[in-house]
Design a protein around this motif. Structure first.
Motif, PDB file in Angstrom:
ATOM      1  N   LYS A 188       5.114 -16.512  -3.784  1.00  0.00           N
ATOM      2  CA  LYS A 188       4.465 -15.255  -3.430  1.00  0.00           C
ATOM      3  C   LYS A 188       4.662 -14.977  -1.943  1.00  0.00           C
ATOM      4  O   LYS A 188       4.972 -13.853  -1.544  1.00  0.00           O
ATOM      5  N   ALA A 189       4.515 -16.011  -1.123  1.00  0.00           N
ATOM      6  CA  ALA A 189       4.706 -15.851   0.327  1.00  0.00           C
ATOM      7  C   ALA A 189       6.158 -15.517   0.649  1.00  0.00           C
ATOM      8  O   ALA A 189       6.439 -14.690   1.525  1.00  0.00           O
ATOM      9  N   TYR A 190       7.092 -16.137  -0.073  1.00  0.00           N
ATOM     10  CA  TYR A 190       8.523 -15.873   0.161  1.00  0.00           C
ATOM     11  C   TYR A 190       8.874 -14.447  -0.224  1.00  0.00           C
ATOM     12  O   TYR A 190       9.572 -13.738   0.498  1.00  0.00           O
ATOM     13  N   THR A 191       8.356 -13.995  -1.367  1.00  0.00           N
ATOM     14  CA  THR A 191       8.636 -12.639  -1.844  1.00  0.00           C
ATOM     15  C   THR A 191       8.032 -11.590  -0.915  1.00  0.00           C
ATOM     16  O   THR A 191       8.634 -10.539  -0.672  1.00  0.00           O
ATOM     17  N   ALA A 192       6.870 -11.900  -0.375  1.00  0.00           N
ATOM     18  CA  ALA A 192       6.171 -10.938   0.480  1.00  0.00           C
ATOM     19  C   ALA A 192       6.716 -10.895   1.907  1.00  0.00           C
ATOM     20  O   ALA A 192       6.446  -9.950   2.648  1.00  0.00           O
TER      21      ALA A 192
END
Length: 199
Positions: A188-192
């Protein structure tokens, strides 16, 4: 390439990850240590399956695919050069009888030099790929470590252990397994993340 990535990953991230979790800051008298002492009953411990965290981390999957493609390009380039060299050797074998002794000797020396250059080029490509792999795993390690520190703070964890077959942890109750939660959070952090920082 994938076997190499898995092997390096297992070696690079098989260490135990230890993270201290500081609770809300409290004022301490001057000269008194700010380090909190934990009693055994105060320890909140969890673990992650290291291989799963690495292999299911989207950042790692993306970057390892890029590295695999780079390896394929290198391999194609090297095969092209090797084929060209082999053709030159065959041409010499077919026409060398029409050359003078000095011409034959000069051509043999030229071919020997080209063969050495080809081997040096191959070694340089392998070293570059190996360095890229090491950089990737170091980057993944740093990202996971940074995320786990935040995760530990947010979930009041004192220790987050790395569970790897043959590693330091021999058993962990499933209730302490936070692998899927960590993978979800990492992805989620990578995508965001903005495109420039996600690279």
């Amino acid at each position: 390439m994938k076997k190499g990535l898995k092997l390096i990953g297992a070696l690079s991230l098989a260490t135990v990850l230890l993270y201290g979790c500081d609770k809300a800051a409290t004022s301490t008298p001057a000269g008194e240590s700010a380090t909190k002492e934990f009693k055994q009953g105060d320890l909140n411990v969890a673990f992650v399956y290291t291989d799963s965290v690495i292999n299911k981390y989207d950042y790692f999957k993306t970057k390892s695919e890029e590295l695999t493609e780079k390896g394929k390009r290198f391999e194609g380039d090297l095969q092209g050069r090797a084929s060209g060299f082999q053709q030159e050797v065959q041409n010499f074998q077919q026409t060398g009888g029409n050359m003078t002794v000095n011409q034959q000797r000069a051509k043999q020396e030229d071919l020997a030099k080209k063969e050495q250059n080809l081997m040096t080029y191959r070694d340089n490509l392998m070293q570059e790929l190996s360095a890229d792999e090491a950089t990737l795993y170091s980057d993944v390690y740093d990202r996971v470590q940074e995320y786990l520190k935040k995760y530990a703070e947010e979930n009041d964890l004192t220790l987050v252990l790395s569970y790897t077959r043959g590693g330091a942890v021999w058993y962990g109750n499933d209730a302490l397994d936070i692998t899927e939660s960590v993978i979800e959070g990492l992805n989620k952090a990578y995508t965001a993340a903005p495109a420039d920082t996600a690279k």
